[in-house]
Design a protein around this motif. Structure first.
Motif, PDB file in Angstrom:
ATOM      1  N   THR A 136       0.826  -1.206   0.000  1.00  0.00           N
ATOM      2  CA  THR A 136       0.000   0.000   0.000  1.00  0.00           C
ATOM      3  C   THR A 136       0.859   1.255   0.000  1.00  0.00           C
ATOM      4  N   SER A 137       1.840   1.296   0.858  1.00  0.00           N
ATOM      5  CA  SER A 137       2.703   2.479   0.894  1.00  0.00           C
ATOM      6  C   SER A 137       3.574   2.557  -0.358  1.00  0.00           C
ATOM      7  N   LEU A 138       3.943   1.406  -0.923  1.00  0.00           N
ATOM      8  CA  LEU A 138       4.726   1.392  -2.154  1.00  0.00           C
ATOM      9  C   LEU A 138       3.914   1.981  -3.309  1.00  0.00           C
ATOM     10  N   ILE A 139       2.653   1.640  -3.395  1.00  0.00           N
ATOM     11  CA  ILE A 139       1.787   2.180  -4.440  1.00  0.00           C
ATOM     12  C   ILE A 139       1.624   3.686  -4.262  1.00  0.00           C
ATOM     13  N   ASP A 140       1.498   4.139  -3.035  1.00  0.00           N
ATOM     14  CA  ASP A 140       1.391   5.576  -2.783  1.00  0.00           C
ATOM     15  C   ASP A 140       2.633   6.315  -3.263  1.00  0.00           C
TER      16      ASP A 140
END
Length: 141
Positions: free
Chosen positions: A16-20
């Motif tokens: 999730t944080s990688l996609i952000d």
């Protein structure tokens, strides 16, 4: 003997944080990138609903469907076009050339006339159009 057996946990990666971060980078590159315009000459179509009549005395180059060239009212040879435009620009004190080309004129001839105008020192090149005829009016007399 459970002591030798270790409980293996599977490593989970939280994406999730990688996609952000990826979306933020994408947004950064879109906002900061420069869009290059291809160099060229602004053209209007042969018919235009917003065509206006020029009020100034500009140098007019006319190109017929048969390839005939006129600067003002005088016929000009294709190889003498640039010199004729240059002398008219100097005489008239203007820097604008209006190109009136027939719809059936060769595209190459139109481009040659545009190049001649630019090389002669024209700061502005206008491609003349005729106003669009409304469908309700029908054909003219």
């Amino acid at each position: 003997m459970r002591l030798l057996e270790s409980s293996r946990r599977k490593a989970l990666i939280n994406v999730t944080s990688l996609i952000d971060v990826v979306f933020l980078l994408l947004l950064f590159f879109v906002v900061t990138s420069t869009f290059l315009e291809r160099p060229g000459i602004d053209l209007s179509l042969p018919e235009s609903g917003s065509a206006e009549v020029a009020a100034r005395e500009d140098v007019t180059v006319r190109l017929g469907a048969d390839g005939s060239l006129f600067v003002g009212e005088e016929p000009v040879a294709p190889d003498a076009l640039e010199a004729a435009i240059r002398s008219r620009l100097e005489e008239g004190g203007t820097d604008r050339v209006v190109l009136e080309a027939d719809e059936a004129a060769s595209h190459g001839r139109v481009v040659d006339a545009m190049d001649a105008a630019r090389n002669a020192g024209a700061a502005a090149l206008v491609v003349a159009t005729r106003p669009e005829v409304a469908a309700a009016e029908g054909p003219g007399p």
